[in-house]
Write an enzyme that holds these catalytic residues in place. Structure first.
Site, PDB file in Angstrom:
ATOM      1  N   GLU A 163       0.803  -1.338   0.087  1.00 40.26           N
ATOM      2  CA  GLU A 163      -0.089  -0.065   0.064  1.00 40.26           C
ATOM      3  C   GLU A 163       0.809   1.182   0.034  1.00 40.26           C
ATOM      4  O   GLU A 163       0.886   1.894   0.878  1.00 40.26           O
ATOM      5  CB  GLU A 163      -0.931   0.035   1.229  1.00 40.26           C
ATOM      6  CG  GLU A 163      -1.923  -1.226   1.377  1.00 40.26           C
ATOM      7  CD  GLU A 163      -2.768  -0.801   2.443  1.00 40.26           C
ATOM      8  OE1 GLU A 163      -3.092  -0.115   2.859  1.00 40.26           O
ATOM      9  OE2 GLU A 163      -3.372  -2.153   2.881  1.00 40.26           O
ATOM     10  N   GLU A 359      -5.316  -8.545   1.511  1.00 37.45           N
ATOM     11  CA  GLU A 359      -5.925  -8.219   2.694  1.00 37.45           C
ATOM     12  C   GLU A 359      -7.220  -7.960   2.677  1.00 37.45           C
ATOM     13  O   GLU A 359      -7.695  -7.203   1.634  1.00 37.45           O
ATOM     14  CB  GLU A 359      -5.114  -6.926   3.535  1.00 37.45           C
ATOM     15  CG  GLU A 359      -3.944  -7.089   3.865  1.00 37.45           C
ATOM     16  CD  GLU A 359      -3.240  -5.768   4.296  1.00 37.45           C
ATOM     17  OE1 GLU A 359      -4.022  -4.878   4.829  1.00 37.45           O
ATOM     18  OE2 GLU A 359      -2.015  -5.553   4.301  1.00 37.45           O
TER      19      GLU A 359
HETATM   20  O1  IFM Z   1      -3.811  -2.698   9.578  1.00 35.67           O
HETATM   21  C1  IFM Z   1      -3.560  -2.350   8.220  1.00 35.67           C
HETATM   22  C2  IFM Z   1      -2.639  -3.008   7.515  1.00 35.67           C
HETATM   23  O2  IFM Z   1      -1.265  -2.670   8.144  1.00 35.67           O
HETATM   24  C3  IFM Z   1      -2.619  -2.219   5.914  1.00 35.67           C
HETATM   25  N1  IFM Z   1      -3.935  -2.353   5.333  1.00 35.67           N
HETATM   26  C4  IFM Z   1      -5.100  -2.029   6.045  1.00 35.67           C
HETATM   27  C5  IFM Z   1      -5.077  -2.874   7.508  1.00 35.67           C
HETATM   28  C6  IFM Z   1      -6.260  -2.129   8.274  1.00 35.67           C
HETATM   29  O3  IFM Z   1      -6.279  -0.791   8.351  1.00 35.67           O
END
Ligand code: IFM
Length: 450
Positions: A163, A359
């Protein structure tokens, strides 16, 4: 309707180093350690040590993964654990920890999937300019090479960055994430240098024989009911999605962004010599999907959704974020169909590149009683998003797998311990792990997969 997961669809869970590892004594400092010392920067004053004390509870956490029987575990290497000062000498203890992690996964039949950078820039590199400085991209490539040379024989899939939008715009524009700087022009230089670092690192990973090299993005569909918001939608989409996709696809910085951000940067950091480096071919693309951006004309105050801040948008036109219920504890609108839009964006920009959802998950209220930790909303959230993926695969999209965020309740960055994403509870005071209902459900889903 029962969820029918195809037998070749990978199911896993994900974590990130700073959020779980702890053991600051065993590594160098990162920007998140420094940020955590700024009063009020992390809402509850949490710090990166002990976090989930994962370094000292490694065997227990590996056994949890084995109990879940996940196919794959996505973790991140901590740059300052591997290279305490960000460049130069490596730490034998740090590398030894990752040897134990990777070997422990392989012994349990779990595929290691590694991210090289999940936001924990070594502090000394921030002092030297951080991501707005071009040199950081070269230091990242050196670090990537060291890690790949040690682990390419055992790690199955590599992501350079996680990200990059968050690193650049929350870190250097709104300053709500580490390192807490607020300069729109710097944040644009940061996103560019992050992708340059990715391209340079891909070359080093390939030279070290690393298999399956990719990157993980958080593409976010941007929508508005009000037609007058179209230019705003385009600006935000440009910064959140198109700038990275276009750089990766070899199209350079989108021309509309060059104009709409001209008041905050002259783009002098973009160099012709980078043209062949930025679109380094990748073997896969990861998408971290949680929500969409719904934008509306200025009216009432900005929504409280975490990360949805006008201050994180360089040259932000008048607008507000207007997420609609149902919301998670992060204030994020729950909209599983947005996952399809995000993945279509990826496929349109980079056709033929296989996709993983790296994720997906939710911070939601939980009910704890003598029978357990009940988190039905989280289970529903995961199931509804998986259903979208199953349908998309039926339509022919090349989606290979899905990882729940997250294995453990952990340090949710500037929200500290106040937002819980884990399918396993971690007691911040004792480190004790307790399986939630969602973990039992996910385990059965894996066991019963077609
Ligand atoms: O916790 C974060 C993660 O580190 C990166 N993506 C989003 C998640 C939730 O905010």
């Amino acid at each position: 309707m029962t969820l029918q997961i195809p037998s070749d669809f990978e199911l896993g869970v994900a974590t990130a180093a700073w959020q779980i590892e702890g053991d600051l004594a065993g590594r160098g400092r990162s920007i998140w350690d420094d940020f955590a010392e700024i009063p009020g920067a992390i809402v509850d004053g949490a710090t990166g040590d002990p976090a989930c004390d994962h370094v000292h509870r490694l065997e227990e956490d590996l056994d949890l993964l084995a109990w879940l029987a996940v196919d794959a575990y996505r973790f991140s290497f901590s740059w300052p654990r591997v290279m305490p000062t960000g460049s130069g000498p490596t730490s034998p203890e740090g590398l030894g920890f990752y040897d134990r992690l990777v070997d422990g996964l392989l012994e349990r039949g779990i595929t290691p999937v590694a991210t090289l950078y999940h936001w924990d820039l070594p502090s000394l590199l921030e002092s030297a300019g951080g991501w707005p400085a071009r040199d950081t991209a070269y230091r990242f490539a050196d670090y990537a090479q060291v890690v790949a040379e040690r682990f390419a024989d055992r790690v199955d899939r590599w992501a350079t960055l996680n990200e990059p939008w968050c690193s650049a715009f929350l870190g250097y524009c709104s300053g709500t994430f580490a390192p807490g700087r607020s300069d729109a022009g710097d944040s644009l230089a940061a996103i560019y240098h992050l992708i340059l670092g990715h391209g340079l690192a891909v070359e080093r990973l390939r030279a070290a024989q690393a298999r399956n090299v990719g990157i993980v993005l958080n593409l976010i569909p941007v929508v508005a009911d009000d037609l007058s918001m179209e230019p705003v939608v385009r600006h935000i989409d440009g910064l959140q999605n198109r700038i990275v996709l276009d750089l990766l696809a070899g199209r350079g910085v989108p021309s509309d962004l060059r104009e709409s951000c001209a008041s905050v940067t002259d783009w002098a950091f973009v160099r012709d010599e980078d043209t062949p480096v930025l679109p380094a071919p990748i073997d896969w693309l990861g998408e971290n999907y949680y929500t969409i951006y719904r934008v509306a004309p200025v009216g009432e105050a900005d929504a409280d959704a975490i990360g949805q801040e006008t201050a994180a948008i360089p040259a932000c036109p008048p607008m507000r974020f207007a997420p609609r219920e149902p919301l998670t504890d992060m204030g994020w609108e729950i909209l599983p169909s947005g996952l399809e839009s995000a993945l279509r964006m990826a496929t349109d920009a980079l056709p033929g590149v296989p996709l993983w959802v790296c994720e997906n998950g939710a911070a939601i209220p939980e009910v704890t009683d003598e029978t357990g930790i009940h988190d039905q909303v989280r289970t529903d959230y995961v199931r509804d998003h998986l259903e979208v993926l199953v349908r998309m695969r039926e339509k022919g999209f090349d989606i290979r797998g899905y990882y729940v965020w997250s294995l453990l309740d952990n340090l949710e960055w500037a929200s500290g311990w106040t937002k819980k994403f884990g399918i396993v509870r971690v007691d911040p005071a004792t480190g004790e792990r307790t399986v939630k209902d969602s973990a039992r459900w996910y385990r059965s889903l894996i066991a019963e997969r077609g």
